[in-house]
Write an enzyme that holds these catalytic residues in place. Structure first.
Site, mmCIF file in Angstrom:
data_model
loop_
_atom_site.group_PDB
_atom_site.id
_atom_site.type_symbol
_atom_site.label_atom_id
_atom_site.label_comp_id
_atom_site.label_asym_id
_atom_site.label_seq_id
_atom_site.Cartn_x
_atom_site.Cartn_y
_atom_site.Cartn_z
ATOM 1 N N GLU A 179 6.142 -5.961 8.540
ATOM 2 C CA GLU A 179 5.414 -5.410 7.384
ATOM 3 C C GLU A 179 5.883 -3.997 7.077
ATOM 4 O O GLU A 179 5.074 -3.054 7.079
ATOM 5 C CB GLU A 179 3.907 -5.380 7.681
ATOM 6 C CG GLU A 179 3.281 -6.717 7.999
ATOM 7 C CD GLU A 179 1.896 -6.551 8.634
ATOM 8 O OE1 GLU A 179 1.413 -5.411 8.783
ATOM 9 O OE2 GLU A 179 1.306 -7.577 8.994
ATOM 10 N N HIS A 186 0.841 -3.392 14.995
ATOM 11 C CA HIS A 186 1.452 -2.278 14.261
ATOM 12 C C HIS A 186 1.528 -1.122 15.244
ATOM 13 O O HIS A 186 0.506 -0.665 15.749
ATOM 14 C CB HIS A 186 0.605 -1.916 13.036
ATOM 15 C CG HIS A 186 1.352 -1.057 12.045
ATOM 16 N ND1 HIS A 186 1.966 0.122 12.401
ATOM 17 C CD2 HIS A 186 1.594 -1.218 10.715
ATOM 18 C CE1 HIS A 186 2.547 0.651 11.331
ATOM 19 N NE2 HIS A 186 2.341 -0.148 10.301
ATOM 20 N N LYS A 209 0.812 -1.218 0.000
ATOM 21 C CA LYS A 209 0.000 0.000 0.000
ATOM 22 C C LYS A 209 0.845 1.267 0.000
ATOM 23 O O LYS A 209 0.429 2.311 -0.470
ATOM 24 C CB LYS A 209 -0.915 0.028 1.233
ATOM 25 C CG LYS A 209 -0.144 0.032 2.561
ATOM 26 C CD LYS A 209 -1.055 0.083 3.775
ATOM 27 C CE LYS A 209 -1.650 -1.258 4.111
ATOM 28 N NZ LYS A 209 -0.694 -2.284 4.595
HETATM 29 N N1 PLP Z 1 1.030 -3.025 7.834
HETATM 30 C C1 PLP Z 1 -0.203 -2.511 7.956
HETATM 31 C C2 PLP Z 1 -1.318 -3.418 8.340
HETATM 32 C C3 PLP Z 1 -0.429 -1.159 7.717
HETATM 33 O O1 PLP Z 1 -1.670 -0.657 7.836
HETATM 34 C C4 PLP Z 1 0.664 -0.343 7.338
HETATM 35 C C5 PLP Z 1 0.482 1.088 7.084
HETATM 36 O O2 PLP Z 1 -0.570 1.653 7.167
HETATM 37 C C6 PLP Z 1 1.930 -0.941 7.190
HETATM 38 C C7 PLP Z 1 2.080 -2.277 7.462
HETATM 39 C C8 PLP Z 1 3.124 -0.160 6.751
HETATM 40 O O3 PLP Z 1 3.507 0.735 7.726
HETATM 41 P P1 PLP Z 1 4.820 1.581 7.558
HETATM 42 O O4 PLP Z 1 4.774 2.232 6.236
HETATM 43 O O5 PLP Z 1 4.771 2.536 8.689
HETATM 44 O O6 PLP Z 1 5.971 0.644 7.694
#
Ligand code: PLP
Length: 478
Positions: free
Chosen positions: A278, A201, A72
Site C-alpha cells: 500500500e 504497516h 490518502k
Molecule cells: N496504508 C495505510 C493503512 C496507511 O495508513 C498509510 C499511511 O498512513 C499508507 C498505507 C501509506 O503509507 P506510506 O505513505 O508511508 O507509504
C-alpha cells in the site's frame, strides 16, 4: 469540476535521452507566465513523468509485490488517473476515496479498503459496490462486518513490534499485537467470517529497512496460526512506508532488497500467497514542487533574533532593538502558503522542507519563513540561510507531493494552490499510446499548453516538454 488528462500531442517532442527537464527552469517559466497574467498565487507543478518512473522502478525492484496506491497520501485526480492507467490497485480509507477510484472505472477487485476502523455507512457503501477486500484489527470491527458485509474477504492487520525510527507512527493506533492474534482469529472463526490475508504497516517514512524483514516474519507467524485454525490464506499485504524522495534516510532500493529477501524466505514463490503493498509517499513525494510568492517581508536585528527568550525572527526583536549600520540583519519572509495549507505536512507528517530561491547571490542571511495566516503558529522555517529576497519574488520547495495538499485548509480565506502538470514526451507516450492520444485530443488547446511550449523554448538545451493538464470538462471533445 471533472478533471481529465489531456495529452498535448501538438507540443510533444521526444527529448534526447540524456536530457531531463530541470525543475528550476520549469518553475521560472511558470512564474513568468503567471506574472504576465498578473497572478501572484502559489502553485504546484506535478511532474507526471516522475510518477511513471516510480511505477517502472517499483516493477523492476519488487516484481512480485503488486502496489495498491494509498489514495490518502495525495488525492489529486491526475495522480489517481495516471495510476489507474498504469494498472495499479488502490488502498482506500473511506467511502470518498472508494468513490473517487471507482469513478475512474477501476474494478472493485483492484481496491482494498485498508482502514481497520470503518464507519458503518461506509462499510455499507463498500458492500453495495462490491469492494470486498478489507482490513480489520479488532473484535468490534469483526462484529460490524458480520452484520453489514458477512461475505467480505478479511485481512488481519498485525502490529509490527520491532522498535524503529519512523517519520509517522501508526502502531500507536492500529494493528493487532501478536499476543492477541489467536484470540482475534478465533473470534472471526466463531462468526464464520472469511479471513484470507495478513497485513501490516511498518510506519510511514520508516527509516530502517529491517522493519520490513521483521514484520514479514511476524506476518508468517500470524499466517500459520490462521492456517492452523482452518482459514484459507491467500494474501499478504506489506503495507506502506516506502520512501518517496532522495533525501529519505533509507532508499527504496535498500528496502526492496531487504523485503525481497524476507519474502523469498517466508513466502517463497509457489507458496500460494499473492503479495500486495500500500505505498503512498513513494509514488508522489518527489513529483510535486510547490512555488510560493513572498507577500511580505520584515527586517529584524539578527543578534536579538538569536536570544533564547525570543522566538527567532519574532517582530518583537524588531521593536526592541533597531538595526545599527554595521549589523547584519535577518529577514522574516511571509509566503502565500503555510502551515494551514500545503505545509500542514510539517505538523501532521513531521516533514522537513527546504526553501529554494531563483536568486543565485552567494551572500545569505539568517532568515525565517512564515505562512500567510494571522496565526503565529504559521511558521514554515524558524531559522535558515537565504539570499536577501524582495516582496513579489518567489521561493520553491521540492518533494511536496506526500501528505501536503490533501490535508490543506483554506483557513483565513487563503486559497489552495493550483496545480500544473508536465510530462516528458517519452514517458507520456508510455502512459497514452499515440492512437489513444489522438482520439482523446482536445480540439481547443488549453492555454496552459502554450506555456508548455514556451517553457520548452526557454529551456533551450532542455527542449520542449509534453504536458497534460486537468481542464474543465467543456474543453474536451472526446
Ligand atoms: N496504508 C495505510 C493503512 C496507511 O495508513 C498509510 C499511511 O498512513 C499508507 C498505507 C501509506 O503509507 P506510506 O505513505 O508511508 O507509504
Amino acid at each position: 469540476m471533472k478533471h481529465h488528462l489531456i495529452p498535448a500531442a501538438s507540443v510533444v517532442e521526444v527529448l534526447p535521452d540524456a536530457v531531463v527537464p530541470d525543475m528550476a527552469e520549469m518553475v521560472k517559466c511558470k512564474i513568468a507566465e503567471l506574472e504576465a497574467k498578473g497572478s501572484d498565487d502559489a502553485f504546484f507543478i506535478c511532474d507526471v513523468g516522475d510518477i511513471i518512473k516510480k511505477v517502472t522502478r517499483w516493477r523492476e525492484l519488487l516484481p512480485n509485490v503488486a502496489p495498491f496506491y494509498a489514495v490518502k497520501c495525495n488525492t489529486d485526480e491526475t495522480v489517481v488517473k495516471t495510476l489507474v492507467d498504469l494498472g495499479l490497485g488502490f488502498d482506500c480509507a473511506s467511502k470518498g476515496e472508494i468513490a473517487q477510484v471507482l469513478k475512474h472505472g477501476v474494478s472493485p477487485s483492484r481496491i482494498i479498503y485498508a482502514n481497520p476502523c470503518k464507519q458503518k455507512s461506509f462499510l455499507k457503501y463498500a458492500a453495495r459496490h462490491g469492494v470486498d477486500l478489507m482490513t480489520f484489527d479488532n473484535e468490534a470491527e469483526l462484529i460490524k462486518i458480520k452484520e453489514l458485509y458477512p461475505r467480505a474477504r478479511l485481512v488481519l492487520r498485525i502490529l509490527p513490534t520491532l522498535q524503529v525510527q519512523v517519520q509517522c507512527e501508526l502502531g500507536n493506533k492500529f494493528g493487532c499485537h501478536p499476543d492477541n492474534v489467536l484470540k482475534l482469529l478465533s473470534k472471526a472463526q466463531e462468526l464464520d467470517l472469511d479471513v484470507m490475508g495478513i497485513s501490516f504497516h511498518v510506519g510511514s517514512g520508516v527509516e530502517e529497512a529491517k522493519a520490513f524483514s521483521h514484520a514479514v516474519q511476524q506476518a508468517r507467524d500470524a499466517w500459520d496460526l490462521a492456517v492452523d485454525l482452518g482459514f484459507d490464506m491467500t494474501l499478504l499485504d506489506v503495507g506502506g512506508g516506502f520512501p518517496g524522495q532522495e533525501s529519505a534516510p533509507v532508499t527504496f532500493e535498500e528496502i526492496a532488497a531487504v523485503l525481497n529477501a524476507a519474502l523469498d524466505y517466508h513466502f517463497p514463490k509457489g507458496c500460494g500467497a499473492e503479495i500486495i503493498a500500500e505505498p503512498g509517499r513513494y509514488f508522489v513525494a518527489s513529483a510535486f514542487t510547490l512555488t510560493c510568492n513572498i507577500i511580505a517581508k520584515r527586517t529584524v536585528a539578527r543578534d536579538v533574533a538569536h536570544q533564547d527568550t525570543l522566538v527567532v525572527g519574532s517582530p518583537d526583536c524588531y521593536h526592541k532593538q533597531a538595526l545599527t549600520k554595521n549589523d547584519e540583519p535577518s529577514y522574516m519572509y511571509y509566503l502565500n502558503d503555510g502551515l494551514y495549507g500545503s505545509f500542514n505536512s510539517l505538523m501532521y507528517d513531521h516533514a522537513k522542507v527546504e526553501p529554494r530561491v531563483l536568486n543565485d547571490s552567494p551572500v545569505s542571511f539568517t532568515s525565517s519563513v512564515w505562512g500567510p495566516t494571522c496565526d503565529g503558529l504559521d511558521c514554515i522555517m524558524q531559522d535558515c540561510r537565504l539570499p536577501e529576497m524582495e516582496v513579489g519574488q518567489w521561493m520553491y520547495f521540492l518533494d511536496m507531493g506526500a501528505y501536503t495538499m490533501c490535508a490543506g485548509s483554506t483557513f483565513n480565506g487563503m486559497p489552495r494552490p493550483d496545480c500544473f502538470y508536465v510530462c516528458e514526451a517519452e514517458l507520456w507516450s508510455e502512459l497514452s499510446p499515440a492512437e489513444v492520444c489522438e482520439k482523446k485530443r482536445c480540439s481547443q488547446i488549453p492555454p496552459h499548453l502554450h506555456t508548455a511550449q514556451a517553457a520548452g523554448e526557454m529551456q533551450g538545451a532542455v527542449g520542449p516538454i509534453s504536458c497534460c493538464y486537468p481542464v474543465d470538462e467543456e474543453l474536451i471533445l472526446l
